[in-house]
Design an enzyme around this catalytic site. Structure first.
Site, PDB file in Angstrom:
ATOM      1  N   MET A  21      40.528  30.032  37.902  1.00  0.00           N
ATOM      2  CA  MET A  21      39.398  29.233  38.357  1.00  0.00           C
ATOM      3  C   MET A  21      39.863  27.867  38.854  1.00  0.00           C
ATOM      4  SD  MET A  21      36.153  29.369  38.839  1.00  0.00           S
ATOM      5  CE  MET A  21      35.900  28.160  40.129  1.00  0.00           C
ATOM      6  N   LYS A  22      40.832  27.285  38.188  1.00  0.00           N
ATOM      7  CA  LYS A  22      41.342  25.977  38.605  1.00  0.00           C
ATOM      8  C   LYS A  22      41.977  26.052  39.988  1.00  0.00           C
ATOM      9  CE  LYS A  22      43.001  21.753  38.398  1.00  0.00           C
ATOM     10  NZ  LYS A  22      42.186  20.570  38.668  1.00  0.00           N
ATOM     11  N   LEU A  23      42.705  27.127  40.265  1.00  0.00           N
ATOM     12  CA  LEU A  23      43.310  27.269  41.595  1.00  0.00           C
ATOM     13  C   LEU A  23      42.233  27.401  42.664  1.00  0.00           C
ATOM     14  CD1 LEU A  23      46.377  29.585  40.914  1.00  0.00           C
ATOM     15  CD2 LEU A  23      46.351  27.105  41.246  1.00  0.00           C
TER      16      LEU A  23
END
Length: 295
Positions: A168-170
């Site tokens: 999700m962070k990417l």
């Protein structure tokens, strides 16, 4: 209370660690290159470990804030050998999900839980305890770690199991770094065609195209504040490289990701100093590539 360790008390980690300490948790830290954050935390009541092995043995939960997966892997090498069964490792770095899955499995084999909790926000928000956390963890591990996360995060999204937080962070950084690449090219075109940066900003600011990222980017591009958004070009390139690997592993076409990555690669490989140059400074590199003098 849980005994907390923190590895990486830099731009983001210092504020996070200070908030953990302020909430009453016993905190152990370790120095790297810059002693100032460690000295500040020790003055506030933290304990300094002589080495990573000592920190691992002293703590129930260890946070990691490192540049990327190679550094996280090196830290886990020590933690997996020294932490007691029942401990938890929380990786707040932006890491490669493939590596994350491998580290989680290594720790699980020793009875140590894993949480990936990459960050959304700025160092100012870290100091204020207002970061966002995108969390990948098994439900029972998340239930145990959530009170600690709440000491430094204003928003917590439990998005799935181990490595899902990093995925999700990417995706989050895909959007953010994409904004940066778009803004830099738009401003180059505005300058080249005679409109200029300030005219561009006067139309976009306050419109539907405005957002928080736009404002910190323009904090440098318009206002000249070099520290308006302290996220390095080197880290941006690293994250877009991880995104490319994630897309490749999923067999998903990612042409926009490749274009964004190339913008940051241009900057880093034509003089972008990861210690000095931040994402909004991309505007200077794109301008120079187009023969535009922003000075």
């Amino acid at each position: 209370m849980e005994k907390i360790g923190f590895v990486g008390v830099g731009l983001m980690g210092h504020g996070m660690a200070a908030n953990i300490l302020a909430a009453g948790y016993p905190l152990t830290v370790i120095a790297h290159r810059n002693r100032a954050p460690v000295d500040d935390l020790v003055a506030k009541g933290a304990t300094e470990a002589k080495d990573l092995a000592a920190l691992a043995r002293a703590c129930d939960i260890v946070h990691i804030c490192a540049p990327g997966s190679p550094q996280v892997e090196g830290i886990v090498d020590v933690l997996v050998a020294e932490m007691a069964e029942g401990g938890i490792v929380v990786d707040c770095s932006t890491s490669n999900p493939v590596s994350t899955e491998a580290q989680a499995a290594r720790l699980a084999a020793k009875g140590i839980g894993w949480v990936d909790a990459p960050l959304g926000g700025t160092p100012v928000q870290a100091e204020a305890g207002e970061l966002a956390a995108m969390v990948g963890a098994e439900p029972e591990v998340f239930a145990r770690i959530e009170p600690v996360l709440k000491t430094w995060a204003g928003t917590i999204a439990h998005v799935g199991g181990p490595a899902d937080g990093h995925r999700m962070k990417l995706l989050n950084n895909f959007l953010a770094m994409g904004y940066g690449a778009l803004y830099a090219e738009a401003l180059a075109l505005a300058e080249k065609t005679g409109l200029g940066t300030r005219t561009f900003d006067s139309v976009i600011r306050g419109s539907r195209m405005d957002c928080g990222f736009y404002q910190t980017f323009m904090g440098y591009a318009v206002e000249g504040n070099r520290e308006a958004h302290k996220f390095t070009l080197t880290n941006a390139l690293k994250d877009m490289t991880y995104l490319s690997a994630m897309a490749g592993g999923a067999q998903v076409s990612n042409p926009m990701g490749a274009a964004i990555r190339n913008s940051y690669a241009l900057a880093v490989n034509t003089g972008g100093d990861g210690g000095e140059d931040y994402v909004p400074h991309l505007v200077d590199f794109i301008a120079r590539a187009n023969g535009i003098d922003r000075d």
